[in-house]
Design a protein around this motif. Sequence first.
Motif, PDB file in Angstrom:
ATOM      1  N   THR A  14      26.506 -51.514   8.300  1.00 54.73           N
ATOM      2  CA  THR A  14      26.850 -51.042   9.457  1.00 54.73           C
ATOM      3  C   THR A  14      26.144 -49.373   9.208  1.00 54.73           C
ATOM      4  O   THR A  14      27.157 -48.462   8.229  1.00 54.73           O
ATOM      5  CB  THR A  14      28.626 -50.893   9.492  1.00 54.73           C
ATOM      6  OG1 THR A  14      28.777 -52.295   9.341  1.00 54.73           O
ATOM      7  CG2 THR A  14      29.460 -49.801  10.910  1.00 54.73           C
ATOM      8  N   PHE A  15      26.336 -49.217  10.432  1.00 54.73           N
ATOM      9  CA  PHE A  15      25.825 -47.273  10.076  1.00 54.73           C
ATOM     10  C   PHE A  15      25.981 -47.112  11.404  1.00 54.73           C
ATOM     11  O   PHE A  15      25.627 -47.103  12.609  1.00 54.73           O
ATOM     12  CB  PHE A  15      23.996 -47.798  10.428  1.00 54.73           C
ATOM     13  CG  PHE A  15      23.285 -47.412   9.497  1.00 54.73           C
ATOM     14  CD1 PHE A  15      23.988 -48.010   7.593  1.00 54.73           C
ATOM     15  CD2 PHE A  15      22.261 -48.602   9.555  1.00 54.73           C
ATOM     16  CE1 PHE A  15      23.157 -48.966   7.123  1.00 54.73           C
ATOM     17  CE2 PHE A  15      21.931 -49.739   8.159  1.00 54.73           C
ATOM     18  CZ  PHE A  15      21.880 -49.102   7.276  1.00 54.73           C
ATOM     19  N   GLY A  16      27.147 -45.935  11.645  1.00 54.33           N
ATOM     20  CA  GLY A  16      27.878 -45.161  12.760  1.00 54.33           C
ATOM     21  C   GLY A  16      28.866 -46.353  13.361  1.00 54.33           C
ATOM     22  O   GLY A  16      29.224 -47.200  12.857  1.00 54.33           O
ATOM     23  N   GLY A  29      36.943 -61.352  -1.754  1.00 54.39           N
ATOM     24  CA  GLY A  29      36.489 -61.053  -0.632  1.00 54.39           C
ATOM     25  C   GLY A  29      37.534 -60.400   0.192  1.00 54.39           C
ATOM     26  O   GLY A  29      38.047 -60.014   1.205  1.00 54.39           O
ATOM     27  N   ASP A  30      38.333 -59.425  -0.693  1.00 53.62           N
ATOM     28  CA  ASP A  30      39.432 -58.230   0.259  1.00 53.62           C
ATOM     29  C   ASP A  30      39.027 -57.673   0.337  1.00 53.62           C
ATOM     30  O   ASP A  30      37.520 -57.112   0.477  1.00 53.62           O
ATOM     31  CB  ASP A  30      40.296 -58.270  -0.566  1.00 53.62           C
ATOM     32  CG  ASP A  30      41.055 -59.751  -1.596  1.00 53.62           C
ATOM     33  OD1 ASP A  30      41.249 -60.826  -0.963  1.00 53.62           O
ATOM     34  OD2 ASP A  30      42.181 -59.120  -2.767  1.00 53.62           O
ATOM     35  N   VAL A  31      39.786 -56.204   0.857  1.00 51.16           N
ATOM     36  CA  VAL A  31      39.259 -55.133   1.293  1.00 51.16           C
ATOM     37  C   VAL A  31      39.815 -54.029   0.774  1.00 51.16           C
ATOM     38  O   VAL A  31      41.343 -54.524  -0.017  1.00 51.16           O
ATOM     39  CB  VAL A  31      39.501 -55.040   2.565  1.00 51.16           C
ATOM     40  CG1 VAL A  31      39.391 -53.464   3.904  1.00 51.16           C
ATOM     41  CG2 VAL A  31      38.421 -56.277   3.551  1.00 51.16           C
ATOM     42  N   LEU A  32      39.218 -53.436   0.580  1.00 52.16           N
ATOM     43  CA  LEU A  32      39.921 -52.204  -0.346  1.00 52.16           C
ATOM     44  C   LEU A  32      40.348 -50.891   0.846  1.00 52.16           C
ATOM     45  O   LEU A  32      39.290 -50.500   1.679  1.00 52.16           O
ATOM     46  CB  LEU A  32      39.441 -51.265  -2.139  1.00 52.16           C
ATOM     47  CG  LEU A  32      38.571 -52.453  -2.676  1.00 52.16           C
ATOM     48  CD1 LEU A  32      37.679 -52.242  -3.606  1.00 52.16           C
ATOM     49  CD2 LEU A  32      40.279 -52.549  -3.332  1.00 52.16           C
ATOM     50  N   THR A  33      40.845 -49.789   0.401  1.00 50.62           N
ATOM     51  CA  THR A  33      41.617 -48.531   1.195  1.00 50.62           C
ATOM     52  C   THR A  33      41.254 -48.129   0.309  1.00 50.62           C
ATOM     53  O   THR A  33      41.593 -47.242  -1.035  1.00 50.62           O
ATOM     54  CB  THR A  33      42.770 -48.743   1.533  1.00 50.62           C
ATOM     55  OG1 THR A  33      43.051 -49.712   2.125  1.00 50.62           O
ATOM     56  CG2 THR A  33      42.991 -47.530   2.499  1.00 50.62           C
ATOM     57  N   VAL A  63      31.897 -50.198   5.639  1.00 48.90           N
ATOM     58  CA  VAL A  63      32.966 -49.711   6.051  1.00 48.90           C
ATOM     59  C   VAL A  63      32.989 -50.876   7.382  1.00 48.90           C
ATOM     60  O   VAL A  63      32.980 -50.350   8.236  1.00 48.90           O
ATOM     61  CB  VAL A  63      32.888 -48.388   6.413  1.00 48.90           C
ATOM     62  CG1 VAL A  63      33.744 -47.659   7.198  1.00 48.90           C
ATOM     63  CG2 VAL A  63      32.432 -47.413   5.235  1.00 48.90           C
ATOM     64  N   ARG A  64      34.092 -51.258   7.068  1.00 48.75           N
ATOM     65  CA  ARG A  64      35.045 -51.852   7.797  1.00 48.75           C
ATOM     66  C   ARG A  64      35.526 -51.264   9.665  1.00 48.75           C
ATOM     67  O   ARG A  64      35.897 -50.886  10.293  1.00 48.75           O
ATOM     68  CB  ARG A  64      36.292 -53.488   7.122  1.00 48.75           C
ATOM     69  CG  ARG A  64      36.581 -53.978   8.716  1.00 48.75           C
ATOM     70  CD  ARG A  64      37.731 -54.144   7.759  1.00 48.75           C
ATOM     71  NE  ARG A  64      37.277 -56.107   7.526  1.00 48.75           N
ATOM     72  CZ  ARG A  64      37.808 -56.987   7.864  1.00 48.75           C
ATOM     73  NH1 ARG A  64      39.263 -57.272   7.328  1.00 48.75           N
ATOM     74  NH2 ARG A  64      37.567 -57.754   6.947  1.00 48.75           N
ATOM     75  N   LYS A  65      36.658 -49.997   8.515  1.00 48.72           N
ATOM     76  CA  LYS A  65      37.113 -49.381   9.490  1.00 48.72           C
ATOM     77  C   LYS A  65      37.785 -48.139   8.722  1.00 48.72           C
ATOM     78  O   LYS A  65      37.797 -47.728   7.300  1.00 48.72           O
ATOM     79  CB  LYS A  65      38.650 -49.520   9.603  1.00 48.72           C
ATOM     80  CG  LYS A  65      39.283 -49.082  11.151  1.00 48.72           C
ATOM     81  CD  LYS A  65      40.499 -50.026  11.421  1.00 48.72           C
ATOM     82  CE  LYS A  65      41.097 -48.515  12.185  1.00 48.72           C
ATOM     83  NZ  LYS A  65      42.601 -49.755  12.599  1.00 48.72           N
ATOM     84  N   LEU A  66      37.469 -46.948   9.952  1.00 47.53           N
ATOM     85  CA  LEU A  66      37.550 -44.987   8.717  1.00 47.53           C
ATOM     86  C   LEU A  66      39.235 -44.820   9.810  1.00 47.53           C
ATOM     87  O   LEU A  66      39.358 -45.215  10.937  1.00 47.53           O
ATOM     88  CB  LEU A  66      36.682 -44.259   9.440  1.00 47.53           C
ATOM     89  CG  LEU A  66      35.628 -43.998   8.704  1.00 47.53           C
ATOM     90  CD1 LEU A  66      34.660 -43.606   9.382  1.00 47.53           C
ATOM     91  CD2 LEU A  66      35.912 -43.203   7.641  1.00 47.53           C
ATOM     92  N   GLU A  89      40.628 -42.471   5.164  1.00 50.98           N
ATOM     93  CA  GLU A  89      40.905 -43.100   4.349  1.00 50.98           C
ATOM     94  C   GLU A  89      40.410 -44.683   4.913  1.00 50.98           C
ATOM     95  O   GLU A  89      39.445 -45.246   5.694  1.00 50.98           O
ATOM     96  CB  GLU A  89      41.759 -44.016   4.427  1.00 50.98           C
ATOM     97  CG  GLU A  89      42.794 -43.834   3.871  1.00 50.98           C
ATOM     98  CD  GLU A  89      44.432 -44.451   3.624  1.00 50.98           C
ATOM     99  OE1 GLU A  89      45.029 -43.937   2.773  1.00 50.98           O
ATOM    100  OE2 GLU A  89      44.907 -44.795   5.001  1.00 50.98           O
ATOM    101  N   TYR A  90      38.459 -45.078   4.816  1.00 53.20           N
ATOM    102  CA  TYR A  90      38.051 -45.494   4.169  1.00 53.20           C
ATOM    103  C   TYR A  90      38.548 -47.727   4.299  1.00 53.20           C
ATOM    104  O   TYR A  90      38.532 -47.655   3.075  1.00 53.20           O
ATOM    105  CB  TYR A  90      36.312 -45.796   3.256  1.00 53.20           C
ATOM    106  CG  TYR A  90      35.658 -44.526   4.251  1.00 53.20           C
ATOM    107  CD1 TYR A  90      34.316 -44.430   4.466  1.00 53.20           C
ATOM    108  CD2 TYR A  90      36.232 -42.911   3.539  1.00 53.20           C
ATOM    109  CE1 TYR A  90      33.789 -43.605   4.421  1.00 53.20           C
ATOM    110  CE2 TYR A  90      35.867 -42.165   3.924  1.00 53.20           C
ATOM    111  CZ  TYR A  90      34.597 -41.910   4.607  1.00 53.20           C
ATOM    112  OH  TYR A  90      33.934 -40.637   4.844  1.00 53.20           O
ATOM    113  N   LEU A  91      38.297 -47.821   5.031  1.00 52.36           N
ATOM    114  CA  LEU A  91      38.368 -49.801   5.047  1.00 52.36           C
ATOM    115  C   LEU A  91      36.980 -50.472   4.113  1.00 52.36           C
ATOM    116  O   LEU A  91      36.167 -50.728   5.152  1.00 52.36           O
ATOM    117  CB  LEU A  91      38.804 -50.123   5.954  1.00 52.36           C
ATOM    118  CG  LEU A  91      40.576 -50.448   5.653  1.00 52.36           C
ATOM    119  CD1 LEU A  91      41.050 -48.974   5.891  1.00 52.36           C
ATOM    120  CD2 LEU A  91      41.134 -51.198   7.496  1.00 52.36           C
TER     121      LEU A  91
END
Length: 565
Positions: free
Chosen positions: A280-282, A336-340, A371-374, A387-389
């Motif tokens: 994922t870019f931008g 497979g978890d997501v870190l914050t 990054v799944r989500k900012l 925070e970065y997911l």
Amino acid sequence: MARTVAIGEQDFAKLIEQDYFYIDKTAFIKEWWENGDTVTLITRPRRFGKTLTMRMAEQFFSVKYAGREDLFENLKIWKEEKYRKLQGTYPVIFLSFADVKESDYSQTRKKICSTVKELYQQYLFLLDGDLLSESEKRDFQSISSDMEDYEASGSIKALCRYISRYYKKKVIILLDEYDTPMQEAYINGFWDELISFIRGMFNSTFKTNPYLERAVMTGITRISRESIFSDLNNLEVVTTTSLKYAGCFGFAEEEVSAALDEFGLSKNMQVVKDWYDGFTFGDRSDLYNPWSILNYLDKNQLSAYWANTSSNGLAGRLIQRGSKELKADFERLLRGDVLTKEIDEQTAYDQLDYDEQAVWGLLLAGGYLKVRKLQPYMSEFGEWKEEYLLELTNFEVKVMFRNMIRKWFAGDSSGYNDFIKALLADDLRAMNAYMNKIAMRTFSYFDTGKNPSEEEPERFYHGFVLGLMVELADRYVLTSNRESGFGRYDVMLEPRRAGADGMLLEFKVQDADEEKDLQDTAKRALEQIEQRRYEEMLVEKGVPKERIRKYGFAFCGKKVLILRC
């Protein structure tokens, strides 16, 4: 008929001339030129087409390629009349630090100076006639691999002055893989020396250079401004989370789909997506790694091509030597978890040994995480932060890390595998024998140099937990440092199949003031499992109490004792 895939070819002109497989990325030229930024730094993971893009830009703008409309006439950029007129109209300096991988400062400095010398050799014609004064000619001829620091720092700026005078036009500078020497400096321990040298060169080249039209630098990481860019207030930084140039690197899903069609492989789209998608870019998601896609098209075989192009040594080192919290977080990623995380995308190499925000930032820049989500939020001090997911990028990256973790125990793989067999068989005697053998041979592998493993075995056993996770992933859901009952257990193995035993592992370092021997320490570990009722989570998941095994691991130096209840 499908075009030939030229693996590793980074010369844009050759790809076009030979009609090799190429996905049109000339839109970068227009976007970069219209943005108008004086100095642009673009960071992307390795093998993402940075060098090819820089060569493409060089061959579009450079006066050396004037009249080479044939290279671009069938590509997107040639549809723009304005850009047809720009082709071949600027002097361009192209240089790369990709090969500057020396293990000490003096050799690194010499290699950089040699790179500049080779650049000067391309312009020997400037010595003819009276374009340069006699003193300038002497300065030109003094450029060498052993030149003084003051000569090196101003060498590229001086060359720009000479070239600009000859062509009567300012110069475009393209610097590829700018951060390679800095990574080597961090790994080999000469960071401070190199940074001082690089800072002087960059300041002269990119800030106080009146002969500079524009410049682009590419690399994997964004080195912190305080390290080498403190004097560059004209720098536009484009990281993997920036919106600029989001689609200019990597292959988009529609591009991969068209490529698979060309090679008669469209039926394999889903499995290719599972393996290589996920960058994922931008604001662009579902981007694919170009190196892996090209190799798949060429070989029609799934493999961790991108992961195997280099040793991934820095990423492995940071995880091996990280704290138990970092290893526990990495275990979650492998599940497979997501870190914050709150991270800084500026990589401060001199902070990597003690600042885990810097570690996560480097792993993100390197393409190992996406990054799944900012998530923006307001701090308690009234500052807006993000925070970065984060999660592992794709299956190929997961395979790479699994193989890396296996190699941590490669020196004693038979003993390690024997320990796993003994654990599954509940053979306590064999577990003790094998665990002591593994600890003796492997503790030092997780030694940071600052916190020896004899004193802090948590670094070892959390690496050991990751190894267990890799080997037992098909049989158990393995977690560590999670709440259950009235505390946090060290390791829990939840069986994937009904009827199998669940397991709880607790690790303790001997406290000489409280425990006279390892027997007491191991008993204390078992008492903690009971007192804090760690088995409750397994019971809630349907594992009968009588099928839950509890092990206490006691450490003293490189000695280990395991007891069971």
